[in-house]
Design a protein around this motif. Structure first.
Motif, PDB file in Angstrom:
ATOM      1  N   ALA A 116       0.837  -1.197   0.000  1.00 14.35           N
ATOM      2  CA  ALA A 116       0.000   0.000   0.000  1.00 14.35           C
ATOM      3  C   ALA A 116       0.871   1.245   0.000  1.00 14.35           C
ATOM      4  O   ALA A 116       0.650   2.195  -0.753  1.00 14.35           O
ATOM      5  N   SER A 117       1.908   1.201   0.845  1.00 21.53           N
ATOM      6  CA  SER A 117       2.815   2.330   0.940  1.00 21.53           C
ATOM      7  C   SER A 117       3.513   2.581  -0.394  1.00 21.53           C
ATOM      8  O   SER A 117       3.726   3.714  -0.817  1.00 21.53           O
ATOM      9  N   LEU A 118       3.835   1.501  -1.067  1.00 20.23           N
ATOM     10  CA  LEU A 118       4.486   1.629  -2.368  1.00 20.23           C
ATOM     11  C   LEU A 118       3.570   2.296  -3.382  1.00 20.23           C
ATOM     12  O   LEU A 118       3.993   3.150  -4.154  1.00 20.23           O
ATOM     13  N   GLU A 119       2.295   1.922  -3.354  1.00 23.90           N
ATOM     14  CA  GLU A 119       1.339   2.561  -4.275  1.00 23.90           C
ATOM     15  C   GLU A 119       1.321   4.062  -4.052  1.00 23.90           C
ATOM     16  O   GLU A 119       1.263   4.852  -4.984  1.00 23.90           O
ATOM     17  N   VAL A 120       1.356   4.440  -2.785  1.00 28.05           N
ATOM     18  CA  VAL A 120       1.361   5.871  -2.478  1.00 28.05           C
ATOM     19  C   VAL A 120       2.628   6.518  -3.044  1.00 28.05           C
ATOM     20  O   VAL A 120       2.587   7.589  -3.649  1.00 28.05           O
ATOM     21  N   SER A 121       3.756   5.841  -2.838  1.00 32.04           N
ATOM     22  CA  SER A 121       5.018   6.379  -3.355  1.00 32.04           C
ATOM     23  C   SER A 121       4.967   6.540  -4.866  1.00 32.04           C
ATOM     24  O   SER A 121       5.409   7.550  -5.407  1.00 32.04           O
ATOM     25  N   LEU A 122       4.421   5.533  -5.518  1.00 32.13           N
ATOM     26  CA  LEU A 122       4.366   5.594  -6.982  1.00 32.13           C
ATOM     27  C   LEU A 122       3.441   6.722  -7.447  1.00 32.13           C
ATOM     28  O   LEU A 122       3.745   7.425  -8.405  1.00 32.13           O
ATOM     29  N   ALA A 123       2.326   6.872  -6.757  1.00 29.51           N
ATOM     30  CA  ALA A 123       1.427   7.970  -7.101  1.00 29.51           C
ATOM     31  C   ALA A 123       2.169   9.296  -6.955  1.00 29.51           C
ATOM     32  O   ALA A 123       2.101  10.177  -7.811  1.00 29.51           O
ATOM     33  N   SER A 124       2.917   9.401  -5.874  1.00 28.80           N
ATOM     34  CA  SER A 124       3.679  10.615  -5.626  1.00 28.80           C
ATOM     35  C   SER A 124       4.704  10.850  -6.721  1.00 28.80           C
ATOM     36  O   SER A 124       4.895  11.967  -7.201  1.00 28.80           O
ATOM     37  N   GLU A 125       5.365   9.775  -7.116  1.00 29.26           N
ATOM     38  CA  GLU A 125       6.393   9.934  -8.145  1.00 29.26           C
ATOM     39  C   GLU A 125       5.820  10.375  -9.477  1.00 29.26           C
ATOM     40  O   GLU A 125       6.438  11.171 -10.191  1.00 29.26           O
TER      41      GLU A 125
END
Lengths: 413, 167
Positions: A116-125
């Protein structure tokens, strides 16, 4: 012999400095050297290594976490994959970044929270990429549409995983991820709006992205469900209790404390390397975070554990936002793309203007705005005191957006 | 990805290059050497951060590198005579001076700086020209804060004697 004061002595001595020509020449030599000897590090700042959001510390800069890059390197044949990390939409290596690098990161993200945290990071990127392109004026309609689509995919993915975490009763994990998501949306909305104000030519494209960002944060469907789940979580795992209990509040307090400490250290270490305005923006957020934290403690003592948990979450979100704000804004300040090596000098001038040494249009646009920002954040504080509570989640994003887009907003206490 | 490192690095250059140069100049009394040394400081700093190591306090780090390079450089070179100083320490076209009046002041000042014990001179420079507090100076010179404080006090006394300056 004439007596003279220390001040005179010092001012005389301080007249010695490099000639502008000398300074410029040296800078060019250094730049050449940098180009020929690029960073060999295996943990560049913008590479988000999948990790439990809760335990993010400076360890990620440690060579201990090198393995993920080795995995990438082994799988994809090394330098290509590594070089792809910094690529933007429209560049050849971008496909490598999104398809291969990010797949590997997903595989390596073991827990649900990490995913889930990774999805957030990717969205941010995705948003960061859009911002970089916007800054250099390369954000065309087609690219922007792609970026928006990808962002939405990741953002909704994050929401779905959040809901899932709630269903699995992993409330701490869910709250950590939600905090990160909210902070990400808040910060990027601010930055995008600022970009739209600074560079009028990209205003429209930026606004389109902002709309998408807001849509995710006020997504009533998934969002409402998440909020319900989380508020259940705040009440503890047992379904018999109807309120958050001491231990869950203490848990969130610990999480908030850790996050705030982490961000403080981060800000302290980066302070010297960013402009005063950027540092001030981050500081303002940290102040709000500390305020929320203090209020939360008061609520805890008064045994209002629901309120306490909500406020600890706010503190955590604001701290994360402070860090992300500094990070992304400092990254955007100078865009050193290999293809456009010469831009470095023009952007330096822009920076000088921002710092107030120049007198171009940029300066006039920016300065009053920055002042307004810190003033209005002070006003928020005022309004928070009066209301006695801090609005959480979406409302914060809404308030933040209002400040930036409507500079004449009067925040009434 | 490494955009951020580069950005930070170049910002640090813009911010500190002059100060580092000035510091090197007063310790070496040679403009050319000071300039070369400044470049070395930044080259070395890039090597260091290029490895990915985080630098907590860039300013102190730069000064520390400079200090080490200066010490090495001084060891290699023999002491500079006063005449040599007058000949080479000043660039006649140095635009940072507005009038000869200031230049003669500078002569005076530099002559006195030279006469003071090296260790005292260094802390005085760092304190008054570079604007550092004892703690930062300790970090730069890699000595204890206590040593630095003591040295500072003695240095100030010495300067007051030698230069008859109001402090």
């Amino acid at each position: 012999m004439e007596k003279f004061s220390l001040k005179q002595l010092v001012s005389v001595l301080q007249k010695i400095s490099l000639f502008p020509e000398e300074k410029r020449v040296m800078r060019e030599r250094l730049l050449l050297h940098i180009r020929n000897n690029p960073v060999r590090s295996n943990t560049p700042q913008r590479l988000h290594i999948a990790k439990p959001a809760f335990f993010f510390t400076r360890l990620t800069n440690n060579l201990q976490f090198m393995p993920i890059i080795l995995i990438l390197a082994l799988l994809v044949g090394g330098s290509v994959s590594y070089a792809a990390e910094g690529s933007l939409p429209g560049e050849a290596l971008y496909a490598v970044k999104t398809n291969i690098n990010e797949s590997v990161r997903t595989i390596v993200a073991f827990s649900d929270e990490a995913r889930a945290s990774l999805e957030v990071s990717l969205a941010s990127e995705r948003l960061e990429e859009a911002e970089e392109l916007a800054v250099t004026g390369k954000l065309d309609a087609e690219t922007r549409a792609k970026v928006e689509k990808n962002f939405e995919t990741h953002a909704r993915g994050a929401r779905e995983r959040l809901t899932k975490l709630g269903e699995e009763k992993k409330f701490d994990a869910a709250m950590n991820v939600e905090t990160k998501l909210d902070a990400t949306l808040l910060v990027h909305e601010e930055i995008l709006t600022d970009l739209g104000i600074e560079k009028k030519e990209i205003k429209d494209s930026v606004e389109s992205i902002v709309v998408k960002v807001r849509a995710v944060s006020t997504n009533t469907g998934g969002e409402k469900a998440t909020k319900t789940t989380l508020s259940m979580g705040a009440r503890g795992d047992t379904s018999t209790s109807t309120h958050a209990n001491v231990s869950s509040a203490e848990g969130r307090m610990g999480a908030a404390e850790n996050k705030m400490e982490e961000v403080r250290k981060y800000l302290a270490s980066r302070r010297d390397t960013v402009s005063a305005e950027i540092a001030a923006m981050a500081d303002a957020k940290m102040k709000l975070a500390e305020h929320a934290f203090a209020e939360a403690k008061v609520k805890m003592e008064a045994r209002s554990y629901d309120m306490a948990v909500t406020l600890f979450q706010s503190a955590m979100r604001l701290a994360e936002a402070a860090k992300l704000s500094l990070k992304v804004r400092s990254g955007l300040q100078i865009n050193l793309h290999p293809q456009t090596g010469n831009t470095v000098f023009t952007t330096d001038e822009e920076i000088k203007e921002k710092k107030g040494t120049g007198s171009e249009d940029n300066k006039d646009d920016e300065k009053p705005q920055d002042k307004k920002e810190s003033q209005e954040e002070g006003d928020i504080r005022g309004s928070l005191d009066a209301d006695g509570e801090i609005k959480t989640g979406n409302t914060d994003v809404g308030v933040g957006a209002e400040i930036k887009t409507n500079l004449k907003l009067q925040i009434n206490p | 990805m490494h955009t951020e490192f580069e950005a930070q690095y170049l910002e640090a250059y813009e911010k500190y290059a002059d100060a580092i140069f000035r510091h090197c100049f007063f310790r070496l009394m040679d403009r050319d050497r000071a300039r070369d040394l400044t470049q070395d400081v930044f080259l070395r700093t890039w090597e260091y951060i290029g490895k990915g190591t985080k630098v907590e306090n860039m300013k102190a780090f730069l000064y520390r590198v400079a200090n080490n390079l200066i010490v090495d450089s001084v060891r290699k070179k023999t002491a500079v005579s006063l005449d040599f100083l007058h000949e080479h320490g000043f660039d006649p076209s140095d635009k940072s001076h507005h009038a000869t009046g200031i230049r003669s002041e500078m002569h005076e000042v530099l002559r006195h700086l030279e006469s003071i014990d090296v260790q005292y001179r260094d802390v005085v420079l760092l304190r008054f020209v570079d604007g550092m507090g004892p703690k930062e100076i300790a970090e730069v010179l890699e000595e204890s804060e206590n040593t630095v404080s003591v040295r500072l006090n003695r240095a100030i006394k010495k300067i007051q004697e030698v230069m008859r300056i109001d402090m």
